[in-house]
Enzyme design. Structure first.
Site, PDB file in Angstrom:
ATOM      1  N   TRP A 121     -31.323  11.856  10.384  1.00  0.00           N
ATOM      2  CA  TRP A 121     -31.819  12.463  11.431  1.00  0.00           C
ATOM      3  C   TRP A 121     -32.434  13.971  11.053  1.00  0.00           C
ATOM      4  O   TRP A 121     -33.573  14.134  11.678  1.00  0.00           O
ATOM      5  CB  TRP A 121     -30.886  12.531  12.847  1.00  0.00           C
ATOM      6  N   HIS A 122     -31.761  14.446  10.274  1.00  0.00           N
ATOM      7  CA  HIS A 122     -32.129  15.857   9.722  1.00  0.00           C
ATOM      8  C   HIS A 122     -33.515  15.816   9.043  1.00  0.00           C
ATOM      9  O   HIS A 122     -34.097  16.814   9.136  1.00  0.00           O
ATOM     10  CB  HIS A 122     -31.132  16.541   9.072  1.00  0.00           C
ATOM     11  N   GLY A 123     -33.731  14.904   8.448  1.00  0.00           N
ATOM     12  CA  GLY A 123     -35.261  14.893   7.631  1.00  0.00           C
ATOM     13  C   GLY A 123     -35.375  13.711   7.000  1.00  0.00           C
ATOM     14  O   GLY A 123     -34.456  12.906   6.293  1.00  0.00           O
TER      15      GLY A 123
ATOM     16  N   PHE B 281     -36.315  19.769  11.771  1.00  0.00           N
ATOM     17  CA  PHE B 281     -35.657  18.673  12.009  1.00  0.00           C
ATOM     18  C   PHE B 281     -36.000  18.117  13.094  1.00  0.00           C
ATOM     19  O   PHE B 281     -35.669  17.184  13.410  1.00  0.00           O
ATOM     20  CB  PHE B 281     -34.127  18.870  11.895  1.00  0.00           C
TER      21      PHE B 281
END
Lengths: 464, 347
Positions: A326-328, A464
């Site tokens: 999800w963060h990248g 993000f």
């Protein structure tokens, strides 16, 4: 538009607050103003992003109504899937397309195929990960009968787009704002407005005076430094550990503060995470709105800890793997997620099998070091850099004690930041200013922050 | 137990707001009053950065006799001596060239001379750089910070508001506060020696370079080498002559025509070594130089200006060694240049 910009502080915010409180009796007009202002806030980056957010809002609004009115389970499931697919497709396309296709091309090339798919240069809309998650939680809550849908599109649009928490959280669930949107404050609640100012100013100071100051020394350490010696490696790791906390929690404090100024209460997002005594404790204190989202909509949805040990551990790993992703769109984030998954599994097994208790301070130290090592993957642009830094941390590239003298001002700031993290109360634990001199002090802190506005400083979590 | 005294939230909020506003006003007031970058009218102290635009505007205003000839262009024509030009053209001459001049600078300075200073101009000696038509360089911040000139630029009102907002924001910034403090310290303890100054007629004196030249310690080769990267960088992204800058130039020429002002235009030559370096590093440079040349020739063909081709110093028997840094000629070269231009013009 950034919170830490002149245009936000001296034009946008005063105008929004004035309009918000200028017409206390017209609820619809006020919500329209808030929604329009939020779209202006968002469109300030790129007006095309607004269309995307509006699209997501319309889909989830319709799905919410249909979920509620459908009697048959199959129909309800259809509307839920439509909502989830739409949001996840948006996220997948804008955030993971290049990553996915790039990896696919590499796989094809490795298998000897000459086929390759084009990698489009897609702009990542700011905050898409946050508002899609927020929007999805609405549909899921209605599906699970944990929330009632709103009939008012305006209420829903205001909820999705609300500018204080739009681009970097906290991720607010609809039921948390349901009543608040129906009972808008008709006039300024001085105590909550004052508390809002306090939150906002402290958040701004955390961001501009601590995170940004640390960033100036940390950023170069993660770039073009192939043989980082021991001191440099530790400074890079500890520095970034402080930077990300003050940057992100600073933003969250500002968001909460702005919410309070408007008369809304947002959930707490950070609760002194570096004081955690275990990794699971850490995830109850770090980016809380996100980790609770993962817990409620992913971990528990997969069965949580209800189907035996093995499945519990599997669920933990999947949750953290997706949390990392999800963060990248980068494997370093995936590894960071998996690393945390592994830590949670180890902690879970330890808790089950060991009767030993370790002293609190040792538990905090172990957790802190484990979290810091994770940040090395999180911050590094690639595995090579991460590997070099980890090797440097154990003295693989030698020790140069002179670095301590070279970086002494940086070390002082990091120590002060560390003191704040470990020994001081967090923003939520601080009492509201109640003396005039305290109000003057707060004003002084704000002015000091304003002086720092000219320097470019985007928030880390915007990416993000 | 005695009850803890607390102040009412509304009073505290008022205190917070009032103190914030007061402190912000004091900070902005201090920075505006000291004005270390010379961006506000009515400066109390000498700005730390004296920009040529602000200096030239003030000098032009101070002229006892408004000039009949104006020298316009970049720093590469700052050594064009008004006194020497007077030998060829009648009436007072003023060198109004400014650093990194673009076509909007020519326009704004001309308007300032005509409208504000009522200068009865008859001639303009115009040195055009290739970069003057760049489509990659924004308007010079130093031009935007000169209120006497900026009013002549065609900017939409939102840009003007934006500029003023930026100026106020700058007055509330830490770098500006540091500069103000430095300015105040200089004012109290004395200013450092300047590297250059202007004479009353706008002629530039390179204090440091000229004294080093006299002593034989000026390392022109080193300065030229240093300029190579700088000049390549100035051309970065420039791939076409800019339509807005063409428009400013058109207006400039037309205004001169309507006022019967003769323009004697030329392209400023560089040291051949510097030029060869730029050509080697930037494939577009030669083409762009040709385009600017053609543009000036076009006006010349329409009899709207006199264009003298001095793209290379050979044209006026210029001397390679008579540059300070490969871009800025000494007075020996500029005299040769002026003589060639103005006798050619007489032809």
């Amino acid at each position: 538009m950034l919170f830490n910009s002149y245009v936000f502080l001296f034009v946008y915010l005063p105008m929004v607050l004035f309009l918000w409180y200028a017409i206390p009796d017209k609820e619809r007009t006020r919500l329209t103003i808030l929604t329009a202002a939020s779209y202006v806030f968002y469109g300030y980056w790129d007006w095309r992003f607004c269309g995307l957010m509006l699209f997501s809002t319309i889909i989830d609004y319709i799905c919410g109504l249909k979920l509620n009115s459908s009697k048959k389970q199959i129909h309800r499931r259809f509307w839920l899937i439509l909502s989830l697919t739409t949001n996840l497709s948006l996220l997948a396309f804008f955030k993971y397309w290049a990553f996915g296709v790039g990896n696919l091309n590499s796989l094809l090339a490795a298998s000897g195929s000459s086929t390759s798919f084009p990698i489009w240069n897609i702009i990542l809309p700011v905050g898409i990960s946050f508002y899609t998650f927020q929007s999805m939680s609405y549909s899921i809550d209605i599906y699970k009968d944990e929330a009632k849908p709103t009939k008012s599109f305006l209420h829903f649009a205001a909820y999705v787009s609300m500018f204080p928490q739009l681009v970097a959280g906290p991720i607010v669930r609809y039921h948390e704002l349901y009543e608040q949107l129906r009972q808008l404050p008709k006039k300024i609640q001085y105590d909550s407005f004052l508390l809002g100012c306090q939150f906002f100013i402290l958040g701004l100071a955390k961001k501009l005076w601590i995170a940004d100051t640390i960033a100036k020394s940390v950023d170069p350490l993660f770039m073009n430094n192939p043989t980082p010696e021991f001191v440099t490696s530790w400074l890079a790791m500890v520095g970034y550990t402080m930077q990300i906390y003050f940057d992100f929690s600073g933003y969250s404090d500002m968001a909460v503060g702005l919410g309070l100024m408007l008369g809304f209460q947002f959930p707490q997002n950070f609760n002194s995470p570096y004081k955690s005594t275990s990794i699971s404790d850490f995830w109850r204190r770090w980016h809380m709105s996100f980790s609770f989202w993962l817990r409620d909509y992913l971990y528990i949805a997969m069965g949580g800890n209800r189907h035996g040990k093995l499945k519990t551990l599997r669920n933990l790993m999947i949750t953290m793997f997706l949390g990392g992703l999800w963060h990248g769109a980068n494997w370093t984030f995936v590894v960071w997620g998996v690393y945390h998954g592994a830590l949670l599994i180890i902690h879970n097994l330890w808790r089950t099998h060991s009767k030993r208790t370790i002293p609190k301070s040792l538990a905090i130290a172990i957790t802190f070091i484990a979290v810091m090592v994770g940040w090395v993957f999180f911050r590094s642009p690639n595995f090579t850099t991460a590997g070099q830094l980890l090797f440097g941390l154990v003295g693989g590239y030698g020790v140069d004690a002179n670095q301590i003298m070279t970086a002494k001002s940086f070390i002082v700031i990091v120590i002060l930041a560390g003191f704040w993290c470990f020994a001081a109360p967090n923003t939520w634990q601080l009492p509201t200013v109640n003396k005039k001199w305290q109000a003057v002090g707060l004003a002084m802190l704000f002015v000091l922050c304003v002086l720092k506005l000219g320097e470019p400083s985007p928030f880390l979590y915007f990416q993000f | 137990m005695p009850k803890k005294e607390t102040t009412a939230p509304n009073t505290l909020l008022k205190t917070l707001m009032t103190s914030t506003i007061v402190m912000l006003l004091i900070t902005a007031g201090f920075n505006i009053a000291i004005d270390p970058t010379g961006e506000w009218p009515g400066q109390m102290l000498r700005p730390l950065v004296r920009t040529s635009r602000e200096a030239k505007v003030k000098l032009l205003k101070k002229q006892n006799q408004p000039p009949e000839t104006l020298v316009l262009g970049s720093s590469r024509v700052m050594k064009f001596e008004p006194k020497f030009i007077s030998k060829y053209l009648k009436g007072p001459v003023f060198n109004a060239s400014v650093n990194s001049a673009m076509t909007e600078d020519y326009w704004a300075m001309l308007k300032y001379a005509i409208d504000d200073q009522k200068a009865p101009l008859k001639h303009i000696v115009l040195g055009v750089d290739v970069e003057a038509f760049s489509n990659a360089r924004p308007m010079d911040a130093r031009l935007l910070a000169t209120p006497q000139l900026v009013k002549y630029l065609h900017e939409p009102s939102w840009k003007v508001i934006q500029r003023w907002f930026k100026r106020f924001s700058q007055a509330l910034s830490l770098p500006q506060l540091k500069l103000s403090w430095r300015s105040l310290k200089f004012w109290l303890n004395g200013y450092p020696e300047l590297a250059s100054r202007y004479e009353n007629d706008g002629f530039l004196i390179y204090i440091k370079w000229e004294s080093q030249r006299k002593n034989g310690t000026l390392d022109t080769k080193k300065l030229l080498d240093k300029n190579k990267a700088r000049y390549v960088d100035r051309m970065k992204g420039y791939n076409e002559i800019d339509s807005k800058r063409i428009e400013y130039f058109r207006q400039f020429v037309e205004l001169c025509q309507s006022q019967n002002i003769k323009i004697i235009a030329f392209m400023t030559p560089l040291h051949p070594e510097l030029e060869a370096h730029i050509e080697q590093k930037n494939k577009m440079y030669k083409e762009l130089k040709q385009k600017v040349h053609q543009h000036l020739k076009m006006y010349s063909a329409q009899k709207q200006l006199i264009y003298v081709d001095t793209r290379h110093i050979k044209a006026f028997n210029g001397i390679e060694g008579e540059f300070y840094d490969g871009a800025h000629p000494t007075v020996i070269n500029t005299r040769k240049h002026i003589k060639y231009l103005l006798t050619k013009k007489a032809d």
